[in-house]
Every structure is written in C-alpha cells, then in structure tokens.
Design a protein around this motif. Structure first.
Motif, PDB file in Angstrom:
ATOM      1  N   PRO A   1       0.914  -1.238   0.104  1.00 45.32           N
ATOM      2  CA  PRO A   1       0.083   0.015   0.025  1.00 45.32           C
ATOM      3  C   PRO A   1       0.709   1.364  -0.035  1.00 45.32           C
ATOM      4  O   PRO A   1       1.960   1.342   0.500  1.00 45.32           O
ATOM      5  CB  PRO A   1      -0.760  -0.351   1.469  1.00 45.32           C
ATOM      6  N   PRO A   2       0.557   2.290  -0.715  1.00 47.62           N
ATOM      7  CA  PRO A   2       1.030   3.649  -0.851  1.00 47.62           C
ATOM      8  C   PRO A   2       1.481   4.113   0.669  1.00 47.62           C
ATOM      9  O   PRO A   2       0.825   4.058   1.495  1.00 47.62           O
ATOM     10  CB  PRO A   2       0.436   4.652  -1.595  1.00 47.62           C
ATOM     11  N   GLY A   3       2.874   4.576   0.664  1.00 44.56           N
ATOM     12  CA  GLY A   3       3.188   5.236   2.219  1.00 44.56           C
ATOM     13  C   GLY A   3       3.632   4.297   3.056  1.00 44.56           C
ATOM     14  O   GLY A   3       4.243   4.876   3.958  1.00 44.56           O
ATOM     15  N   SER A   4       3.656   3.058   2.801  1.00 44.35           N
ATOM     16  CA  SER A   4       4.054   2.118   3.963  1.00 44.35           C
ATOM     17  C   SER A   4       4.839   1.196   3.585  1.00 44.35           C
ATOM     18  O   SER A   4       5.069   0.001   4.110  1.00 44.35           O
ATOM     19  CB  SER A   4       2.666   1.505   4.581  1.00 44.35           C
ATOM     20  N   VAL A   5       5.438   1.196   2.159  1.00 44.46           N
ATOM     21  CA  VAL A   5       6.546   0.570   1.963  1.00 44.46           C
ATOM     22  C   VAL A   5       8.022   0.784   2.248  1.00 44.46           C
ATOM     23  O   VAL A   5       8.356   1.882   2.254  1.00 44.46           O
ATOM     24  CB  VAL A   5       6.152   0.236   0.059  1.00 44.46           C
ATOM     25  N   HIS A   6       8.575  -0.125   2.663  1.00 46.83           N
ATOM     26  CA  HIS A   6      10.118  -0.135   3.041  1.00 46.83           C
ATOM     27  C   HIS A   6      10.911  -0.813   1.989  1.00 46.83           C
ATOM     28  O   HIS A   6      10.511  -1.785   1.510  1.00 46.83           O
ATOM     29  CB  HIS A   6      10.222  -0.719   4.286  1.00 46.83           C
ATOM     30  N   VAL A   7      12.088  -0.285   1.607  1.00 48.48           N
ATOM     31  CA  VAL A   7      12.711  -0.979   0.728  1.00 48.48           C
ATOM     32  C   VAL A   7      14.466  -0.980   1.244  1.00 48.48           C
ATOM     33  O   VAL A   7      14.904   0.033   1.906  1.00 48.48           O
ATOM     34  CB  VAL A   7      12.785  -0.273  -0.767  1.00 48.48           C
ATOM     35  N   SER A   8      15.163  -2.088   1.029  1.00 44.49           N
ATOM     36  CA  SER A   8      16.500  -1.974   1.064  1.00 44.49           C
ATOM     37  C   SER A   8      17.452  -2.313  -0.141  1.00 44.49           C
ATOM     38  O   SER A   8      16.729  -2.975  -0.996  1.00 44.49           O
ATOM     39  CB  SER A   8      16.932  -2.963   2.103  1.00 44.49           C
ATOM     40  N   ALA A   9      18.303  -1.706  -0.377  1.00 44.77           N
ATOM     41  CA  ALA A   9      19.449  -1.578  -1.742  1.00 44.77           C
ATOM     42  C   ALA A   9      20.478  -2.039  -1.387  1.00 44.77           C
ATOM     43  O   ALA A   9      21.298  -1.583  -0.313  1.00 44.77           O
ATOM     44  CB  ALA A   9      19.317  -0.174  -2.278  1.00 44.77           C
ATOM     45  N   THR A  10      21.063  -2.624  -2.236  1.00 44.12           N
ATOM     46  CA  THR A  10      22.452  -3.233  -2.229  1.00 44.12           C
ATOM     47  C   THR A  10      23.087  -2.972  -3.574  1.00 44.12           C
ATOM     48  O   THR A  10      22.343  -3.031  -4.768  1.00 44.12           O
ATOM     49  CB  THR A  10      22.767  -4.627  -1.999  1.00 44.12           C
ATOM     50  N   LEU A  11      24.088  -1.858  -3.666  1.00 42.88           N
ATOM     51  CA  LEU A  11      24.654  -1.633  -5.066  1.00 42.88           C
ATOM     52  C   LEU A  11      26.149  -1.933  -5.079  1.00 42.88           C
ATOM     53  O   LEU A  11      26.957  -1.785  -3.966  1.00 42.88           O
ATOM     54  CB  LEU A  11      24.679  -0.134  -5.057  1.00 42.88           C
ATOM     55  N   GLU A  12      26.593  -2.727  -6.159  1.00 40.24           N
ATOM     56  CA  GLU A  12      27.638  -3.242  -6.190  1.00 40.24           C
ATOM     57  C   GLU A  12      28.478  -2.719  -7.672  1.00 40.24           C
ATOM     58  O   GLU A  12      27.870  -3.123  -8.657  1.00 40.24           O
ATOM     59  CB  GLU A  12      27.826  -4.904  -6.025  1.00 40.24           C
ATOM     60  N   VAL A  13      29.924  -2.570  -7.311  1.00 40.33           N
ATOM     61  CA  VAL A  13      30.720  -2.406  -8.590  1.00 40.33           C
ATOM     62  C   VAL A  13      31.777  -3.515  -8.563  1.00 40.33           C
ATOM     63  O   VAL A  13      32.521  -3.555  -7.727  1.00 40.33           O
ATOM     64  CB  VAL A  13      31.306  -0.889  -8.785  1.00 40.33           C
ATOM     65  N   HIS A  14      31.783  -4.277  -9.698  1.00 41.05           N
ATOM     66  CA  HIS A  14      32.615  -5.363  -9.727  1.00 41.05           C
ATOM     67  C   HIS A  14      33.565  -5.075 -10.882  1.00 41.05           C
ATOM     68  O   HIS A  14      33.084  -4.385 -11.738  1.00 41.05           O
ATOM     69  CB  HIS A  14      31.996  -6.715  -9.853  1.00 41.05           C
ATOM     70  N   PRO A  15      34.819  -5.779 -11.027  1.00 44.14           N
ATOM     71  CA  PRO A  15      35.474  -5.449 -12.270  1.00 44.14           C
ATOM     72  C   PRO A  15      35.101  -5.916 -13.404  1.00 44.14           C
ATOM     73  O   PRO A  15      35.264  -5.108 -14.390  1.00 44.14           O
ATOM     74  CB  PRO A  15      36.824  -6.501 -11.916  1.00 44.14           C
ATOM     75  N   THR A  16      33.885  -6.813 -13.452  1.00 45.30           N
ATOM     76  CA  THR A  16      33.450  -7.447 -14.904  1.00 45.30           C
ATOM     77  C   THR A  16      31.929  -6.811 -14.718  1.00 45.30           C
ATOM     78  O   THR A  16      31.393  -6.655 -15.874  1.00 45.30           O
ATOM     79  CB  THR A  16      33.346  -8.822 -14.749  1.00 45.30           C
ATOM     80  N   HIS A  17      31.152  -6.510 -13.793  1.00 43.40           N
ATOM     81  CA  HIS A  17      29.876  -6.143 -13.924  1.00 43.40           C
ATOM     82  C   HIS A  17      29.342  -5.035 -12.850  1.00 43.40           C
ATOM     83  O   HIS A  17      30.081  -4.969 -11.819  1.00 43.40           O
ATOM     84  CB  HIS A  17      29.074  -7.217 -14.041  1.00 43.40           C
ATOM     85  N   LEU A  18      28.165  -4.582 -13.164  1.00 46.52           N
ATOM     86  CA  LEU A  18      27.519  -3.649 -11.959  1.00 46.52           C
ATOM     87  C   LEU A  18      26.273  -4.365 -11.740  1.00 46.52           C
ATOM     88  O   LEU A  18      25.680  -4.925 -12.251  1.00 46.52           O
ATOM     89  CB  LEU A  18      27.323  -2.398 -12.581  1.00 46.52           C
ATOM     90  N   ALA A  19      26.028  -4.499 -10.193  1.00 47.68           N
ATOM     91  CA  ALA A  19      25.039  -5.125  -9.823  1.00 47.68           C
ATOM     92  C   ALA A  19      24.069  -4.308  -8.693  1.00 47.68           C
ATOM     93  O   ALA A  19      24.645  -3.446  -7.990  1.00 47.68           O
ATOM     94  CB  ALA A  19      25.399  -6.486  -9.344  1.00 47.68           C
ATOM     95  N   ALA A  20      22.830  -4.541  -8.680  1.00 43.63           N
ATOM     96  CA  ALA A  20      21.932  -3.854  -7.568  1.00 43.63           C
ATOM     97  C   ALA A  20      20.823  -4.932  -7.249  1.00 43.63           C
ATOM     98  O   ALA A  20      20.499  -5.815  -8.326  1.00 43.63           O
ATOM     99  CB  ALA A  20      21.271  -2.554  -8.127  1.00 43.63           C
TER     100      ALA A  20
END
Lengths: 141, 110
Positions: A61-80
């Motif tokens: 529901p709007p206004g009550s969503v929580h999010v966690s994020a992981t961002l990664e830079v690797h020599p061969t790729h970028l990931a999230a």
C-alpha cells in the motif's frame, strides 16, 4: 582495474527521497571505483532509478513500503538488488515494451531491461529485484 | 534540482540543473505550464546542466511538448549531453524531441 567489489547498502521508506539517496550512493560508488565507463555508468544508473522509482510510485500500500538496496561495482559487472515490503508485484519483465513516443509514462521497465544484461523479479513476501549490467569490454553471454 | 527560466522576444528557455528524475519532473512541468499561461509557448529546454534524465523526466518533457503545441507553440531541446542522448535514442524520442546545439539557435529556422 581493481580486483575487489565495491558495495554500498541503504534502506528506508520507499519514496522519491530514497530514489535520490540511491542515486547519490551510486554516484559515490562510481567515484570510489573511478574506472567505470560513461556508458556503463549512465545506463546502469538509468536501470537503478527506473526500478527504485517504480517501487516508490507503485508499491502497495502507498506510503507504507520499506525498501533495502544493495549496489555493487565489480571488475566485470555492475549489480544492484532491491528488496521491498510491497504487495507482490504483477510484472513481466521480459514482456515490457517501449510505448509510443508521445506517451508520457510506461517506459520505466522497458528502459531498465534495455540497459541490463540480467533483470530478475522474485515475489518473496514482498518483492526482490535483481539487476546486472556487464561492463563494456567484459565478455557478454 | 534548480530550474532556471529566462525569456527573450523569440522564445523562453527553461534550464533544469542536475538530475531530471521523478522528484524534479513536477518542477519542469510547472515551469513550462507557467510560461504557457503567461503567453510564451515557444520553449527551449536547455540541457547543458542536466546530468541525467530517466523515464519520469522524459514523461515531463513529452507532457511539456504536447502542452506547448496545444498552445500553438513548440518545445525543443538544446545542448543535450551524450548520456541524455543515449536515453533519447533508447526510447525513440530523439525523433520527437529534436536536439539543437544551443538554446539560442533552437528556433532559428522559424
């Protein structure tokens, strides 16, 4: 080229401020890595912003969503990866099509897919979104 | 993000600075609507200081283009950075939003 991955994590309410915080964090990661090609930077940033904006604007529901994020830079790729507490989303990533040029919305998922080499969505309580872009010059499958 | 608006006798210029994302898109829409309401429908979006555009930013640009045309004018983009051009090409919007080298010459052919 560095041999280690650089990673950053953040979490908070899924809103537009979180989108900007995620982009700031990604900028910081790019700055720390120092060697990410401009096209890789821009297109991965695009995919990241589309996914996290989608969570912020459409997560229920709007206004009550929580999010966690992981961002990664690797020599061969970028990931999230983004894990949200929204109701499981009904979305088919591989069927997203670019709308007519004069449409004002509906491009987000198609744009993200175009900018990524791997794009997955899993319903697990909430939603888990996984993004990967192979860096230019890396072997692409 | 900052949105700077300038007008001269030929057209108005809107210059968004920074990231044109969902958080900033309403500012751009409002700036363009204010210009149209005040009688300026020939509008250039000067992107020389725009770092990044996503689909929300593109939506605001398309909305602004349609509003300007509805008011009898037009909207053009200028000084577009390469990263933004890449996104325009990906979405086929490079054919709808014509890019001009500078804001000053965006309406030169008219």
């Amino acid at each position: 080229m560095p041999t280690d991955a650089r990673t950053t994590t953040l979490e908070g309410p899924a809103d537009l401020a979180f989108v900007e915080a995620t982009l700031d964090a990604l900028d910081g990661l790019y700055g720390a890595a120092g060697d990410v090609a401009p096209d890789d930077r821009a297109l991965f940033q695009l995919a990241v912003t589309e996914v996290v904006t989608n969570i912020a604007e459409h997560g229920l529901p709007p206004g009550s969503v929580h999010v966690s994020a992981t961002l990664e830079v690797h020599p061969t790729h970028l990931a999230a990866s983004f894990t949200d507490t929204a109701l499981p989303a009904d979305v088919e990533l591989d069927e997203a099509e670019m709308p007519d040029p004069l449409e004002e919305s509906g491009r987000g998922i198609a744009l993200a897919a175009a900018a990524l080499d791997a794009f997955e969505h899993e319903r697990r309580g909430g939603n888990v979104w996984r993004l990967r872009r192979d860096r230019l010059g890396s072997a692409r499958d | 993000m900052n949105v700077t608006v300038t007008t001269d006798e030929r057209h108005a210029t809107v210059a968004p600075e920074g990231r044109l994302t969902a958080a900033a898109a309403p500012q751009l829409r409002q700036a363009v609507q204010d210009l149209i309401d005040s009688g300026s429908a020939r509008i250039v979006i000067d992107m020389s200081a725009t770092d990044f555009v996503d689909s929300s930013g593109l939506g605001a640009l398309i909305g602004a283009l349609k509003a300007a045309r509805l008011a009898g004018g037009d909207l053009r983009i200028a000084a577009v950075p390469e990263t933004v051009r890449t996104v325009l090409r990906l979405t086929n919007l490079d054919r709808v939003l014509r890019a001009h080298p500078t804001a000053a010459e965006a309406f030169d052919a008219d």
